[in-house]
Design a protein around this motif. Structure first.
Motif, PDB file in Angstrom:
ATOM      1  N   ALA A 149      51.907 -10.033 -16.659  1.00  0.00           N
ATOM      2  CA  ALA A 149      52.670 -10.244 -17.848  1.00  0.00           C
ATOM      3  C   ALA A 149      51.723  -9.319 -18.586  1.00  0.00           C
ATOM      4  CB  ALA A 149      52.213 -11.158 -17.546  1.00  0.00           C
ATOM      5  N   GLN A 150      50.528  -9.558 -18.925  1.00  0.00           N
ATOM      6  CA  GLN A 150      49.206  -9.468 -20.264  1.00  0.00           C
ATOM      7  C   GLN A 150      50.045  -7.484 -20.667  1.00  0.00           C
ATOM      8  OE1 GLN A 150      47.402 -10.046 -21.730  1.00  0.00           O
ATOM      9  NE2 GLN A 150      46.698  -8.227 -22.707  1.00  0.00           N
ATOM     10  N   LEU A 151      50.405  -6.948 -19.944  1.00  0.00           N
ATOM     11  CA  LEU A 151      51.267  -6.009 -19.722  1.00  0.00           C
ATOM     12  C   LEU A 151      52.156  -5.581 -20.377  1.00  0.00           C
ATOM     13  CD1 LEU A 151      51.117  -2.700 -19.277  1.00  0.00           C
ATOM     14  CD2 LEU A 151      51.683  -2.663 -17.171  1.00  0.00           C
ATOM     15  N   ARG A 152      53.246  -6.122 -20.219  1.00  0.00           N
ATOM     16  CA  ARG A 152      54.593  -6.690 -20.881  1.00  0.00           C
ATOM     17  C   ARG A 152      53.995  -7.015 -22.493  1.00  0.00           C
ATOM     18  NH1 ARG A 152      59.206 -10.675 -19.361  1.00  0.00           N
ATOM     19  NH2 ARG A 152      60.868  -9.905 -20.472  1.00  0.00           N
ATOM     20  N   ARG A 153      52.747  -8.307 -22.526  1.00  0.00           N
ATOM     21  CA  ARG A 153      52.679  -8.444 -24.111  1.00  0.00           C
ATOM     22  C   ARG A 153      52.551  -7.657 -24.567  1.00  0.00           C
ATOM     23  NH1 ARG A 153      50.845 -13.061 -20.840  1.00  0.00           N
ATOM     24  NH2 ARG A 153      48.607 -12.382 -20.450  1.00  0.00           N
ATOM     25  N   GLU A 154      51.827  -6.980 -24.166  1.00  0.00           N
ATOM     26  CA  GLU A 154      50.944  -5.576 -24.967  1.00  0.00           C
ATOM     27  C   GLU A 154      52.529  -4.477 -24.901  1.00  0.00           C
ATOM     28  OE1 GLU A 154      48.536  -5.299 -26.434  1.00  0.00           O
ATOM     29  OE2 GLU A 154      46.690  -6.303 -25.004  1.00  0.00           O
ATOM     30  N   TYR A 155      53.482  -3.817 -24.611  1.00  0.00           N
ATOM     31  CA  TYR A 155      54.313  -3.584 -23.966  1.00  0.00           C
ATOM     32  C   TYR A 155      55.220  -3.847 -25.260  1.00  0.00           C
ATOM     33  CZ  TYR A 155      58.333  -1.465 -22.837  1.00  0.00           C
ATOM     34  OH  TYR A 155      59.891  -0.463 -22.929  1.00  0.00           O
ATOM     35  N   GLU A 156      55.885  -5.508 -25.663  1.00  0.00           N
ATOM     36  CA  GLU A 156      55.999  -5.762 -26.625  1.00  0.00           C
ATOM     37  C   GLU A 156      55.630  -5.847 -27.900  1.00  0.00           C
ATOM     38  OE1 GLU A 156      58.193  -9.211 -24.857  1.00  0.00           O
ATOM     39  OE2 GLU A 156      58.893  -8.164 -22.772  1.00  0.00           O
ATOM     40  N   ASP A 157      54.283  -5.877 -28.263  1.00  0.00           N
ATOM     41  CA  ASP A 157      53.570  -5.957 -29.173  1.00  0.00           C
ATOM     42  C   ASP A 157      53.422  -4.744 -29.466  1.00  0.00           C
ATOM     43  OD1 ASP A 157      52.405  -6.561 -31.274  1.00  0.00           O
ATOM     44  OD2 ASP A 157      50.718  -7.320 -30.165  1.00  0.00           O
ATOM     45  N   THR A 158      54.858  -3.573 -31.154  1.00  0.00           N
ATOM     46  CA  THR A 158      55.267  -3.440 -31.315  1.00  0.00           C
ATOM     47  C   THR A 158      54.383  -3.263 -33.180  1.00  0.00           C
ATOM     48  OG1 THR A 158      56.732  -4.132 -32.131  1.00  0.00           O
ATOM     49  CG2 THR A 158      56.756  -2.209 -29.685  1.00  0.00           C
ATOM     50  N   THR A 159      53.705  -4.177 -33.250  1.00  0.00           N
ATOM     51  CA  THR A 159      53.524  -4.343 -34.833  1.00  0.00           C
ATOM     52  C   THR A 159      52.098  -4.965 -35.195  1.00  0.00           C
ATOM     53  OG1 THR A 159      53.662  -7.360 -35.003  1.00  0.00           O
ATOM     54  CG2 THR A 159      55.778  -5.894 -35.516  1.00  0.00           C
ATOM     55  N   THR A 160      51.220  -4.464 -34.362  1.00  0.00           N
ATOM     56  CA  THR A 160      49.707  -5.443 -34.284  1.00  0.00           C
ATOM     57  C   THR A 160      48.998  -3.811 -34.684  1.00  0.00           C
ATOM     58  OG1 THR A 160      49.419  -5.314 -32.519  1.00  0.00           O
ATOM     59  CG2 THR A 160      50.454  -7.648 -33.843  1.00  0.00           C
ATOM     60  N   LEU A 161      49.094  -2.901 -33.906  1.00  0.00           N
ATOM     61  CA  LEU A 161      48.630  -1.248 -34.413  1.00  0.00           C
ATOM     62  C   LEU A 161      49.604  -0.054 -34.456  1.00  0.00           C
ATOM     63  CD1 LEU A 161      46.813  -2.126 -30.065  1.00  0.00           C
ATOM     64  CD2 LEU A 161      45.676  -2.028 -33.344  1.00  0.00           C
ATOM     65  N   PRO A 162      49.222   0.857 -34.393  1.00  0.00           N
ATOM     66  CA  PRO A 162      49.485   2.230 -34.682  1.00  0.00           C
ATOM     67  C   PRO A 162      50.429   2.458 -33.939  1.00  0.00           C
ATOM     68  CG  PRO A 162      47.018   2.086 -35.437  1.00  0.00           C
ATOM     69  CD  PRO A 162      47.586   0.801 -35.525  1.00  0.00           C
ATOM     70  N   LEU A 163      50.882   3.285 -33.453  1.00  0.00           N
ATOM     71  CA  LEU A 163      51.798   3.933 -32.335  1.00  0.00           C
ATOM     72  C   LEU A 163      49.947   4.604 -31.157  1.00  0.00           C
ATOM     73  CD1 LEU A 163      53.837   4.582 -30.453  1.00  0.00           C
ATOM     74  CD2 LEU A 163      54.213   6.366 -31.267  1.00  0.00           C
ATOM     75  N   SER A 164      50.212   5.371 -31.962  1.00  0.00           N
ATOM     76  CA  SER A 164      48.782   5.989 -30.805  1.00  0.00           C
ATOM     77  C   SER A 164      47.909   4.705 -30.587  1.00  0.00           C
ATOM     78  CB  SER A 164      48.098   7.122 -31.754  1.00  0.00           C
ATOM     79  OG  SER A 164      47.542   5.801 -33.173  1.00  0.00           O
ATOM     80  N   LEU A 165      47.471   3.882 -31.020  1.00  0.00           N
ATOM     81  CA  LEU A 165      46.621   3.302 -30.370  1.00  0.00           C
ATOM     82  C   LEU A 165      47.095   2.245 -29.209  1.00  0.00           C
ATOM     83  CD1 LEU A 165      43.832   1.596 -32.758  1.00  0.00           C
ATOM     84  CD2 LEU A 165      43.150   3.588 -31.152  1.00  0.00           C
ATOM     85  N   HIS A 166      48.546   1.784 -29.855  1.00  0.00           N
ATOM     86  CA  HIS A 166      49.751   1.141 -28.886  1.00  0.00           C
ATOM     87  C   HIS A 166      49.387   1.119 -27.797  1.00  0.00           C
ATOM     88  CE1 HIS A 166      52.720  -1.434 -27.805  1.00  0.00           C
ATOM     89  NE2 HIS A 166      53.457  -0.602 -27.262  1.00  0.00           N
ATOM     90  N   THR A 167      50.029   2.780 -27.857  1.00  0.00           N
ATOM     91  CA  THR A 167      49.822   3.643 -26.441  1.00  0.00           C
ATOM     92  C   THR A 167      48.549   3.681 -26.194  1.00  0.00           C
ATOM     93  OG1 THR A 167      51.128   5.749 -27.798  1.00  0.00           O
ATOM     94  CG2 THR A 167      50.512   5.797 -25.350  1.00  0.00           C
ATOM     95  N   ALA A 168      47.509   3.968 -26.475  1.00  0.00           N
ATOM     96  CA  ALA A 168      46.399   3.722 -25.400  1.00  0.00           C
ATOM     97  C   ALA A 168      46.246   2.360 -23.982  1.00  0.00           C
ATOM     98  CB  ALA A 168      44.741   4.296 -26.408  1.00  0.00           C
ATOM     99  N   VAL A 169      46.327   1.274 -25.663  1.00  0.00           N
ATOM    100  CA  VAL A 169      46.162  -0.033 -25.123  1.00  0.00           C
ATOM    101  C   VAL A 169      47.143  -0.285 -23.885  1.00  0.00           C
ATOM    102  CG1 VAL A 169      46.456  -2.514 -25.399  1.00  0.00           C
ATOM    103  CG2 VAL A 169      45.633  -1.005 -27.154  1.00  0.00           C
ATOM    104  N   LEU A 170      48.267   0.001 -23.973  1.00  0.00           N
ATOM    105  CA  LEU A 170      49.377   0.368 -22.658  1.00  0.00           C
ATOM    106  C   LEU A 170      48.871   0.765 -21.828  1.00  0.00           C
ATOM    107  CD1 LEU A 170      53.031   0.866 -24.336  1.00  0.00           C
ATOM    108  CD2 LEU A 170      51.659  -1.330 -23.337  1.00  0.00           C
TER     109      LEU A 170
END
Length: 301
Positions: A149-170
């Motif tokens: 569920a946490q992974l899904r929340r991070e996956y769907e959150d595309t607004t709070t981080l730039p793409l590079s950081l979003h991918t790193a968090v994923l």
């Protein structure tokens, strides 16, 4: 998206005719190398993917089921999953969805190369020896659901981080989930091994007591309370041969002992190992030793 046909493993480029579908990058949020979301009737990873026919995928799929039972074929073995079970399909494995089952739950797909090598090794992503069907206990399931569920929340959150950081968090969130999943898979494999050891030991002891009168694999399976398939898996894991081969080998050993160390007539030797008809015994013995019982006895005299 293009598909490709897997080449055969004989080194001569033969084609087995089973199509392989690549990871659907265009269907993932922001084009990252993974997807996670609900399973449903509209789920697909290729417009032409024959989900109800045998096909391959070149990416990882993990399905966590909320309902069941669901029958799913992986590498030509049928698995039945129910609520709380997971199926882990690895790149290159052949599989097929069931037309009669409703797939409800969460599905995770991941492109090879999305995670660094150290993580791939730590999570056993390419451990094809591990079982694809996983049945976590209540505590394990709760932790897996929470992590997914946490992974899904991070996956769907595309607004709070730039793409590079979003991918790193994923990648970090995915690694946490996969480490739990890998531990479950390794534990399940060890449990299966222990069960196989126990099953084979019981079978071996039963054969030792009954080989003189019972040559039937099904009869041993019924007496021990196992399915024939379970018995075949356990005996093959322990000895590399089939249950029938194991029984026959024990019968032949006893027949050889009697032929070599006694003067009992051949017909009575056959009867002593479960062959009332002398001709059938001679045929059986010759098939397994390439000698008639008389010729075998003569060689030792």
């Amino acid at each position: 998206m293009a598909d490709r046909t897997i080449q055969g493993g004989d080194g001569e480029g033969s084609v087995d005719g089973i199509r392989t579908f690549p990871f659907p990058v265009e269907l993932s949020v922001c084009g990252v190398g993974m997807q996670v979301g609900p399973m449903g009737a509209d789920r697909t990873w290729h417009a032409d993917a024959p989900l109800h026919r045998v096909h391959r995928i070149d990416f990882h799929v993990v399905m966590l089921f909320d309902e069941g039972p669901v029958r799913h074929m992986i590498d030509f073995a049928e698995y039945e999953a129910t609520a709380g079970d997971l199926l882990w399909i690895r790149p290159g494995q052949v599989h097929r969805f069931s037309k009669t089952s409703e797939y409800r739950g969460t599905v995770l797909t991941m492109q090879p190369g999305f995670l660094p090598r150290a993580t791939v090794e730590a999570t056993g992503l390419y451990r094809y020896d591990l079982p694809p069907l996983l049945r976590p206990d209540e505590a394990q399931l709760t932790a897996l659901r929470s992590s997914l569920a946490q992974l899904r929340r991070e996956y769907e959150d595309t607004t709070t981080l730039p793409l590079s950081l979003h991918t790193a968090v994923l990648r970090h969130s995915l690694t946490a989930f996969l480490l739990r999943l890998a531990h479950l898979a390794a534990s399940s494999a060890e449990a299966v091994r222990r069960q196989s050891d126990t099953t084979f030991t019981l079978f071996r002891d039963a054969v030792e007591k009954g080989f003189a009168t019972n040559h039937s694999v099904s009869a041993y399976a019924d007496a021990l309370g196992y399915s024939r398939r379970t018995l075949v898996r356990a005996v093959r894991a322990a000895t590399g041969e089939t249950p029938k081969g194991f029984i026959d080998k024990r019968v032949i050993l006893e027949a050889k002992r009697l032929l070599a160390h006694t003067d009992i007539p051949i017909g009575r030797v056959g009867a002593a190992v479960g062959f009332p008809d002398a001709a059938n015994f001679s045929k059986f013995f010759q098939q397994h030793t390439e000698l008639t019982p008389a010729a075998f006895r003569a060689e030792l005299r």
